[in-house]
Design a protein around this motif. Structure first.
Motif, PDB file in Angstrom:
ATOM      1  N   LEU A   1      -7.980 -11.899  56.713  1.00 58.25           N
ATOM      2  CA  LEU A   1      -9.334 -11.670  56.668  1.00 58.25           C
ATOM      3  C   LEU A   1      -9.071 -11.310  55.249  1.00 58.25           C
ATOM      4  O   LEU A   1     -10.009 -11.215  53.632  1.00 58.25           O
ATOM      5  N   ALA A   2      -7.916 -10.365  55.124  1.00 54.33           N
ATOM      6  CA  ALA A   2      -7.462  -9.537  53.420  1.00 54.33           C
ATOM      7  C   ALA A   2      -7.049 -10.320  52.539  1.00 54.33           C
ATOM      8  O   ALA A   2      -7.451 -10.704  51.373  1.00 54.33           O
ATOM      9  N   ASN A   3      -6.720 -11.621  52.989  1.00 51.34           N
ATOM     10  CA  ASN A   3      -6.083 -13.239  52.148  1.00 51.34           C
ATOM     11  C   ASN A   3      -7.581 -13.778  51.796  1.00 51.34           C
ATOM     12  O   ASN A   3      -7.817 -14.363  50.717  1.00 51.34           O
ATOM     13  N   GLU A   4      -8.680 -13.870  52.165  1.00 48.07           N
ATOM     14  CA  GLU A   4      -9.677 -14.034  52.238  1.00 48.07           C
ATOM     15  C   GLU A   4     -10.470 -13.650  51.336  1.00 48.07           C
ATOM     16  O   GLU A   4     -11.352 -14.208  49.882  1.00 48.07           O
ATOM     17  N   LEU A   5     -10.548 -12.593  51.161  1.00 48.05           N
ATOM     18  CA  LEU A   5     -10.996 -11.090  50.073  1.00 48.05           C
ATOM     19  C   LEU A   5     -10.337 -10.614  49.089  1.00 48.05           C
ATOM     20  O   LEU A   5     -10.793  -9.797  48.400  1.00 48.05           O
ATOM     21  N   LYS A   6      -9.122 -11.091  49.757  1.00 49.58           N
ATOM     22  CA  LYS A   6      -8.286 -11.289  48.010  1.00 49.58           C
ATOM     23  C   LYS A   6      -8.551  -9.337  47.905  1.00 49.58           C
ATOM     24  O   LYS A   6      -8.294  -8.543  46.972  1.00 49.58           O
ATOM     25  N   THR A   7      -7.588  -8.646  49.019  1.00 48.40           N
ATOM     26  CA  THR A   7      -7.239  -7.711  49.247  1.00 48.40           C
ATOM     27  C   THR A   7      -6.006  -7.531  50.048  1.00 48.40           C
ATOM     28  O   THR A   7      -5.707  -8.236  50.474  1.00 48.40           O
ATOM     29  N   ASP A   8      -5.337  -6.205  50.512  1.00 48.81           N
ATOM     30  CA  ASP A   8      -4.099  -5.786  50.782  1.00 48.81           C
ATOM     31  C   ASP A   8      -5.215  -5.967  51.947  1.00 48.81           C
ATOM     32  O   ASP A   8      -5.856  -4.846  52.385  1.00 48.81           O
ATOM     33  N   PRO A   9      -3.998  -6.291  53.018  1.00 45.17           N
ATOM     34  CA  PRO A   9      -4.307  -6.749  54.729  1.00 45.17           C
ATOM     35  C   PRO A   9      -4.373  -4.467  55.279  1.00 45.17           C
ATOM     36  O   PRO A   9      -5.004  -4.062  55.705  1.00 45.17           O
ATOM     37  N   ASP A  10      -3.302  -3.967  54.428  1.00 42.84           N
ATOM     38  CA  ASP A  10      -3.650  -2.091  55.149  1.00 42.84           C
ATOM     39  C   ASP A  10      -4.894  -1.623  54.690  1.00 42.84           C
ATOM     40  O   ASP A  10      -5.370  -0.386  55.306  1.00 42.84           O
ATOM     41  N   LEU A  11      -5.819  -1.843  53.692  1.00 44.64           N
ATOM     42  CA  LEU A  11      -5.863  -1.380  52.589  1.00 44.64           C
ATOM     43  C   LEU A  11      -7.007  -1.577  53.775  1.00 44.64           C
ATOM     44  O   LEU A  11      -8.559  -0.734  53.523  1.00 44.64           O
ATOM     45  N   LEU A  12      -7.217  -3.037  54.073  1.00 48.54           N
ATOM     46  CA  LEU A  12      -8.633  -3.767  54.756  1.00 48.54           C
ATOM     47  C   LEU A  12      -8.490  -2.911  56.409  1.00 48.54           C
ATOM     48  O   LEU A  12      -9.649  -3.122  56.705  1.00 48.54           O
ATOM     49  N   PHE A  13      -7.391  -2.846  57.029  1.00 46.16           N
ATOM     50  CA  PHE A  13      -7.028  -1.521  58.438  1.00 46.16           C
ATOM     51  C   PHE A  13      -8.097  -0.553  57.526  1.00 46.16           C
ATOM     52  O   PHE A  13      -8.660  -0.586  59.418  1.00 46.16           O
ATOM     53  N   GLY A  14      -7.875   0.067  56.991  1.00 48.56           N
ATOM     54  CA  GLY A  14      -7.782   0.938  56.945  1.00 48.56           C
ATOM     55  C   GLY A  14      -9.088   1.747  57.044  1.00 48.56           C
ATOM     56  O   GLY A  14     -10.176   2.346  56.958  1.00 48.56           O
ATOM     57  N   ARG A  15      -9.971   0.257  55.928  1.00 49.32           N
ATOM     58  CA  ARG A  15     -11.658   0.435  55.358  1.00 49.32           C
ATOM     59  C   ARG A  15     -11.728   0.043  56.977  1.00 49.32           C
ATOM     60  O   ARG A  15     -13.082   0.585  57.533  1.00 49.32           O
ATOM     61  N   LEU A  16     -11.462  -0.815  57.514  1.00 48.28           N
ATOM     62  CA  LEU A  16     -12.135  -1.057  58.765  1.00 48.28           C
ATOM     63  C   LEU A  16     -12.066   0.219  60.268  1.00 48.28           C
ATOM     64  O   LEU A  16     -13.251   0.499  61.196  1.00 48.28           O
ATOM     65  N   TYR A  17     -10.857   0.884  60.259  1.00 50.34           N
ATOM     66  CA  TYR A  17     -10.347   1.424  61.492  1.00 50.34           C
ATOM     67  C   TYR A  17     -10.819   3.450  60.593  1.00 50.34           C
ATOM     68  O   TYR A  17     -11.099   3.998  61.713  1.00 50.34           O
ATOM     69  N   TYR A  18     -10.276   3.636  59.429  1.00 48.43           N
ATOM     70  CA  TYR A  18     -10.509   4.892  59.280  1.00 48.43           C
ATOM     71  C   TYR A  18     -12.550   4.990  59.026  1.00 48.43           C
ATOM     72  O   TYR A  18     -12.123   6.258  59.009  1.00 48.43           O
ATOM     73  N   TYR A  19     -12.391   3.867  58.204  1.00 51.58           N
ATOM     74  CA  TYR A  19     -13.816   4.986  57.905  1.00 51.58           C
ATOM     75  C   TYR A  19     -15.040   4.168  58.152  1.00 51.58           C
ATOM     76  O   TYR A  19     -16.100   4.827  59.317  1.00 51.58           O
ATOM     77  N   LEU A  20     -14.886   2.681  58.343  1.00 51.92           N
ATOM     78  CA  LEU A  20     -16.309   1.681  59.281  1.00 51.92           C
ATOM     79  C   LEU A  20     -16.155   2.062  60.874  1.00 51.92           C
ATOM     80  O   LEU A  20     -17.507   2.739  61.501  1.00 51.92           O
ATOM     81  N   ASP A  21     -15.643   1.972  61.294  1.00 48.60           N
ATOM     82  CA  ASP A  21     -15.627   2.551  62.340  1.00 48.60           C
ATOM     83  C   ASP A  21     -15.560   4.449  63.049  1.00 48.60           C
ATOM     84  O   ASP A  21     -16.812   4.445  63.540  1.00 48.60           O
ATOM     85  N   LYS A  22     -15.728   5.031  62.295  1.00 49.04           N
ATOM     86  CA  LYS A  22     -15.946   6.463  62.042  1.00 49.04           C
ATOM     87  C   LYS A  22     -17.140   6.832  61.839  1.00 49.04           C
ATOM     88  O   LYS A  22     -18.164   7.062  62.492  1.00 49.04           O
ATOM     89  N   LYS A  23     -17.317   5.902  60.932  1.00 50.22           N
ATOM     90  CA  LYS A  23     -18.980   5.546  60.147  1.00 50.22           C
ATOM     91  C   LYS A  23     -19.777   5.338  61.287  1.00 50.22           C
ATOM     92  O   LYS A  23     -20.846   5.763  61.804  1.00 50.22           O
ATOM     93  N   TYR A  24     -19.767   4.082  62.414  1.00 49.60           N
ATOM     94  CA  TYR A  24     -20.352   3.774  63.557  1.00 49.60           C
ATOM     95  C   TYR A  24     -20.173   3.485  64.882  1.00 49.60           C
ATOM     96  O   TYR A  24     -20.894   3.328  65.716  1.00 49.60           O
ATOM     97  N   LYS A  25     -19.163   4.473  64.823  1.00 50.13           N
ATOM     98  CA  LYS A  25     -19.220   4.589  66.122  1.00 50.13           C
ATOM     99  C   LYS A  25     -20.269   5.533  67.266  1.00 50.13           C
ATOM    100  O   LYS A  25     -20.506   6.061  66.490  1.00 50.13           O
ATOM    101  N   TYR A  26     -20.159   5.459  68.744  1.00 51.06           N
ATOM    102  CA  TYR A  26     -20.880   6.563  69.092  1.00 51.06           C
ATOM    103  C   TYR A  26     -20.861   6.921  70.486  1.00 51.06           C
ATOM    104  O   TYR A  26     -20.114   6.129  71.014  1.00 51.06           O
ATOM    105  N   LYS A  27     -21.614   7.963  71.507  1.00 49.57           N
ATOM    106  CA  LYS A  27     -21.313   7.951  72.406  1.00 49.57           C
ATOM    107  C   LYS A  27     -22.650   7.870  73.358  1.00 49.57           C
ATOM    108  O   LYS A  27     -22.892   8.115  73.167  1.00 49.57           O
ATOM    109  N   GLN A  28     -22.181   7.234  74.364  1.00 52.71           N
ATOM    110  CA  GLN A  28     -23.195   7.017  75.541  1.00 52.71           C
ATOM    111  C   GLN A  28     -23.771   7.700  75.993  1.00 52.71           C
ATOM    112  O   GLN A  28     -22.573   9.141  76.206  1.00 52.71           O
ATOM    113  N   ASP A  29     -24.546   7.440  77.232  1.00 51.07           N
ATOM    114  CA  ASP A  29     -24.893   9.423  77.169  1.00 51.07           C
ATOM    115  C   ASP A  29     -23.974   9.711  78.495  1.00 51.07           C
ATOM    116  O   ASP A  29     -24.066  10.282  79.277  1.00 51.07           O
ATOM    117  N   ASP A  30     -22.934   8.464  79.196  1.00 55.05           N
ATOM    118  CA  ASP A  30     -22.320   9.287  80.324  1.00 55.05           C
ATOM    119  C   ASP A  30     -21.262   9.572  79.113  1.00 55.05           C
ATOM    120  O   ASP A  30     -19.706  10.150  80.441  1.00 55.05           O
TER     121      ASP A  30
END
Length: 131
Positions: free
Chosen positions: A45-74
């Motif tokens: 994906l990083a190659n296709e998007l012409k970006t660094d793999p570590d930056l891409l991982f960080g974007r997904l893990y530290y930013y997007l996941d934190k932004k969209y994760k949620y807790k269920q009722d349980d």
């Protein structure tokens, strides 16, 4: 230096590259550990998007996941991106990705449409002033 891809472009690229993999689970349950979490290749994906793999991982893990994760009722958490699901590493919650992607596309359209209409209005005004 390349600009970092937008969230919309990043998620669209993941969707495009892994939709067939998501569908494949219906036919072959052994293809991955979970129905909705799909392991993704960060380097590809990083190659296709012409970006660094570590930056891409960080974007997904530290930013997007934190932004969209949620807790269920349980009390359990639902993640957009996780480092490990069963034996699968770097997995994206594809069903959640589709919802987030649809929301980003709708927001983009809501922003783009007024810009296009304003440009047409300004162009029409300039043409009428010149003629």
């Amino acid at each position: 230096m390349n600009k970092p891809p937008t969230d919309l472009k990043l998620l669209k690229t993941i969707y495009k590259n892994y939709y067939d993999e998501f569908i494949k689970y219906e036919k072959d349950k052994s293809s991955r550990a979970s129905w909705n979490y799909i392991p993704i290749d960060i380097n590809l994906l990083a190659n296709e998007l012409k970006t660094d793999p570590d930056l891409l991982f960080g974007r997904l893990y530290y930013y997007l996941d934190k932004k969209y994760k949620y807790k269920q009722d349980d009390g359990s958490s639902v993640y957009l991106f996780t480092k490990k699901v069963g034996e699968d590493c770097n997995a994206i919650n594809f069903t959640m990705l589709v919802g987030v992607l649809a929301d980003l596309q709708q927001s983009h359209f809501r922003f783009l449409l007024p810009m296009i209409l304003s440009t047409i209005a300004i162009t029409t005004s300039i043409i009428s002033l010149v003629s």
